[in-house]
Design a protein around this motif. Structure first.
Motif, PDB file in Angstrom:
ATOM      1  N   ARG A   4       0.814  -1.215   0.000  1.00 22.42           N
ATOM      2  CA  ARG A   4       0.000   0.000   0.000  1.00 22.42           C
ATOM      3  C   ARG A   4       0.852   1.272   0.000  1.00 22.42           C
ATOM      4  O   ARG A   4       0.436   2.305  -0.517  1.00 22.42           O
ATOM      5  CB  ARG A   4      -0.969   0.002   1.180  1.00 22.42           C
ATOM      6  N   TRP A   5       2.058   1.199   0.566  1.00 19.62           N
ATOM      7  CA  TRP A   5       2.934   2.376   0.555  1.00 19.62           C
ATOM      8  C   TRP A   5       3.532   2.595  -0.827  1.00 19.62           C
ATOM      9  O   TRP A   5       3.754   3.742  -1.246  1.00 19.62           O
ATOM     10  CB  TRP A   5       4.025   2.242   1.623  1.00 19.62           C
ATOM     11  N   TRP A   6       3.796   1.493  -1.541  1.00 14.78           N
ATOM     12  CA  TRP A   6       4.195   1.630  -2.943  1.00 14.78           C
ATOM     13  C   TRP A   6       3.042   2.213  -3.762  1.00 14.78           C
ATOM     14  O   TRP A   6       3.261   3.044  -4.657  1.00 14.78           O
ATOM     15  CB  TRP A   6       4.613   0.277  -3.521  1.00 14.78           C
ATOM     16  N   ALA A   7       1.834   1.784  -3.443  1.00  7.36           N
ATOM     17  CA  ALA A   7       0.661   2.333  -4.131  1.00  7.36           C
ATOM     18  C   ALA A   7       0.543   3.835  -3.872  1.00  7.36           C
ATOM     19  O   ALA A   7       0.230   4.620  -4.784  1.00  7.36           O
ATOM     20  CB  ALA A   7      -0.607   1.617  -3.675  1.00  7.36           C
ATOM     21  N   LEU A   8       0.811   4.254  -2.628  1.00  6.52           N
ATOM     22  CA  LEU A   8       0.770   5.681  -2.310  1.00  6.52           C
ATOM     23  C   LEU A   8       1.788   6.450  -3.156  1.00  6.52           C
ATOM     24  O   LEU A   8       1.482   7.529  -3.680  1.00  6.52           O
ATOM     25  CB  LEU A   8       1.067   5.879  -0.818  1.00  6.52           C
ATOM     26  N   ALA A   9       2.977   5.898  -3.292  1.00  4.07           N
ATOM     27  CA  ALA A   9       4.009   6.562  -4.100  1.00  4.07           C
ATOM     28  C   ALA A   9       3.559   6.708  -5.557  1.00  4.07           C
ATOM     29  O   ALA A   9       3.744   7.758  -6.176  1.00  4.07           O
ATOM     30  CB  ALA A   9       5.317   5.770  -4.024  1.00  4.07           C
ATOM     31  N   ALA A  10       2.967   5.641  -6.101  1.00  3.25           N
ATOM     32  CA  ALA A  10       2.500   5.696  -7.486  1.00  3.25           C
ATOM     33  C   ALA A  10       1.373   6.708  -7.665  1.00  3.25           C
ATOM     34  O   ALA A  10       1.331   7.454  -8.646  1.00  3.25           O
ATOM     35  CB  ALA A  10       2.030   4.306  -7.931  1.00  3.25           C
TER      36      ALA A  10
END
Length: 532
Positions: A4-10
């Motif tokens: 989910r933190w990678w999703a936030l970055a994207a």
């Protein structure tokens, strides 16, 4: 790092794409004034065509995300944004560029609400959601400040078309990242679309912006200006009445009956009103008065982004600790103080001695307003309202920014066009020369630079001083609005979620039980309460 933190970055990268376009053209305005023969109102339209369409269609973008899935709308928006960027880069006339900027705003309206709606859906734990929303809000402010830096570098090395060509590789990276790490969202059952409401809102906002931008040229007492303002107010009034009376509103006006929700939305609008208006003014000041190149002008806005990045997490931490009210009030006060510092500037003011401190205060103020107010807005909504709620939040930003450029730009224009003719006529210059200088400050600078040495120096000083007079007049408007906003927030955000009571306890995160009444998708009335 969890997915989910990678999703936030994207998602923040996608947000960066559309938010940078709000201000990337600002440092190109002097170049566009020369290459496309644009006056001050033309330059305002290059900026506002994007933000106006963006703001006008954000509610539609939120609705479409709820209906068809937010990730699907996000990817569609990015693809369309890249395609229209090609048209913008290929523009040969002012009209073509303004039309292309409007097209970019249309697809940006699909991207922006989807990013926040997905973040709210992915981050279900309240503390993690607060952090994620804070990062998202900081990205928005940082992107607005990064735009002039990136635009300046591109103009230093390429033509003005490069500020649009750069969108293509950024869009491609965003698509790959979203497909890789951002989960899809389940489409919601939503009521049929309110097309009449959409048209009324677009007509109202469009006429309001048009009338404010063109007011200095037609005259504020001209029947066209007065009629435009009256029709705009009437259309927006009809829009509000319709949204209150139909079963399927595009904007649930009743949400604004909640004092905290309404105040937070208004504060974000005020903050971005001040920010967009200031960047429109200061990038011209840097180039026309200080003589900086586009890249030098862009670099000098970079401290805004740095201060915003540093203080955004601080603002969220303070808001979690003490509640949003003191943080937001301090933010509005910081912004007002920053604009107040600009009032003592002159054509000879040093960047490091004065201007950077004004920008730093404004950036700190924006950081203290943006994240905490976004959290207040999103905490007032159920998860299934995330698309509509994020669209309301985004609309306040873009609408505030649109009016900031329109209002502050028009105050500047009114003072500049009246003053420059008087000053140049007093130097004995013919109407053919004063008329050229009247078009825009960069036109005045160009005329002065092409004149004989002594006369040219006198002209340049006159043009720059009149521009600074207009800058001061415009900034007084921002000082007053942000100061009043600080006072209003101190009163209206009393009892906001997370605020400490006089005894030291923290107030409940819940808003009043009946935030608003709305219609569910099956036609039954339901209470809308905030997420605990």
């Amino acid at each position: 790092m969890k997915t989910r933190w990678w999703a936030l970055a994207a998602l923040c990268f996608a947000e960066l794409l559309v938010m940078v376009d709000n201000t990337i053209v600002n440092v190109a305005l002097p170049t566009l004034a020369r290459d496309l023969d644009a006056g001050i109102s033309g330059l305002q339209w290059i900026v506002d065509a994007y933000t106006l369409v963006f703001a006008g269609l954000l509610l539609t973008g939120g609705y479409l995300g709820d209906r068809f899935g937010h990730r699907r709308m996000l990817l569609t928006g990015i693809a369309g944004f890249a395609a229209v960027s090609v048209l913008a880069a290929s523009s040969q006339t002012l009209g073509q560029l303004i039309a292309a900027r409007a097209g970019l705003g249309l697809f940006a309206a699909l991207v922006f609400p989807a990013t926040l709606a997905i973040i709210v859906a992915v981050f279900v734990e309240s503390k993690e959601r607060a952090v994620a929303v804070g990062v998202w809000a900081a990205t928005s402010g940082i992107a607005v400040a990064i735009g002039p830096v990136l635009g300046g570098w591109l103009l230093e090395n390429f033509s003005w078309a490069s500020v649009f060509w750069v969108n293509l590789p950024v869009a491609a990276i965003a698509v790959v990242a979203i497909v890789a790490v951002v989960p899809g969202t389940r489409p919601e059952r939503v009521a049929r679309f309110d097309l009449i409401g959409l048209l009324l809102s677009v007509v109202g906002l469009g006429l309001l912006t048009y009338s404010v931008i063109e007011g200095p040229h037609f005259g504020w007492a001209d029947p066209r200006t007065i009629a435009g303002l009256l029709v705009a107010v009437g259309a927006l009034g009809l829009f509000a009445w319709r949204e209150l009376t139909i079963d399927h509103p595009i904007l649930n006006i009743r949400l604004f009956a909640n004092r905290h929700f309404a105040t937070a939305a208004a504060m974000i609008s005020v903050a971005f009103f001040a920010l967009f208006g200031f960047i429109f003014l200061i990038t011209q000041y840097f180039q026309a008065v200080k003589g900086y190149s586009p890249f030098e002008a862009g670099l000098r806005t970079l401290p805004f982004a740095i201060v915003m990045a540093v203080f955004s997490p601080v603002a969220m931490t303070l808001s979690q600790r003490f509640g949003p009210r003191p943080v937001v009030v301090a933010g509005a006060a910081f912004m007002s103080a920053g604009f107040g510092v600009v009032e003592v500037s002159s054509r000879t003011s040093g960047y490091w001695e004065l201007i950077i401190w004004a920008m730093s205060l404004m950036a700190m103020g924006l950081a203290f307003i943006s994240g905490p107010c976004t959290q207040v807005i999103m905490d007032a909504l159920r998860p299934e309202q995330a698309g509509a709620g994020s669209a309301v939040n985004d609309t306040t930003r873009e609408l505030g920014g649109t009016l900031g450029v329109a209002v502050l730009g028009s105050v500047l224009t009114s003072v500049y066009t009246a003053g420059v003719v008087d000053r140049l006529s007093a130097l004995g210059l013919p109407r053919s020369i004063t008329g050229l200088a009247e078009e825009s400050v960069m036109a005045g600078v160009e005329v002065a630079r092409n004149a004989p040495a002594v006369a040219g120096d006198q002209m340049l000083v006159a043009v720059q001083e009149v521009f600074v007079d207009g800058l001061h007049s415009a900034v007084w408007v921002a000082v007053a609005i942000t100061a009043v906003a600080a006072i209003a927030a101190a009163y209206l955000l009393r009892g906001a979620p997370g605020e400490r009571s006089p005894g030291g306890d923290t107030e409940s995160a819940s808003a009043p039980v009946d935030l608003a009444l709305a219609h569910s998708t099956d036609g039954q009335r339901q209470d809308i309460r905030p997420v605990p």
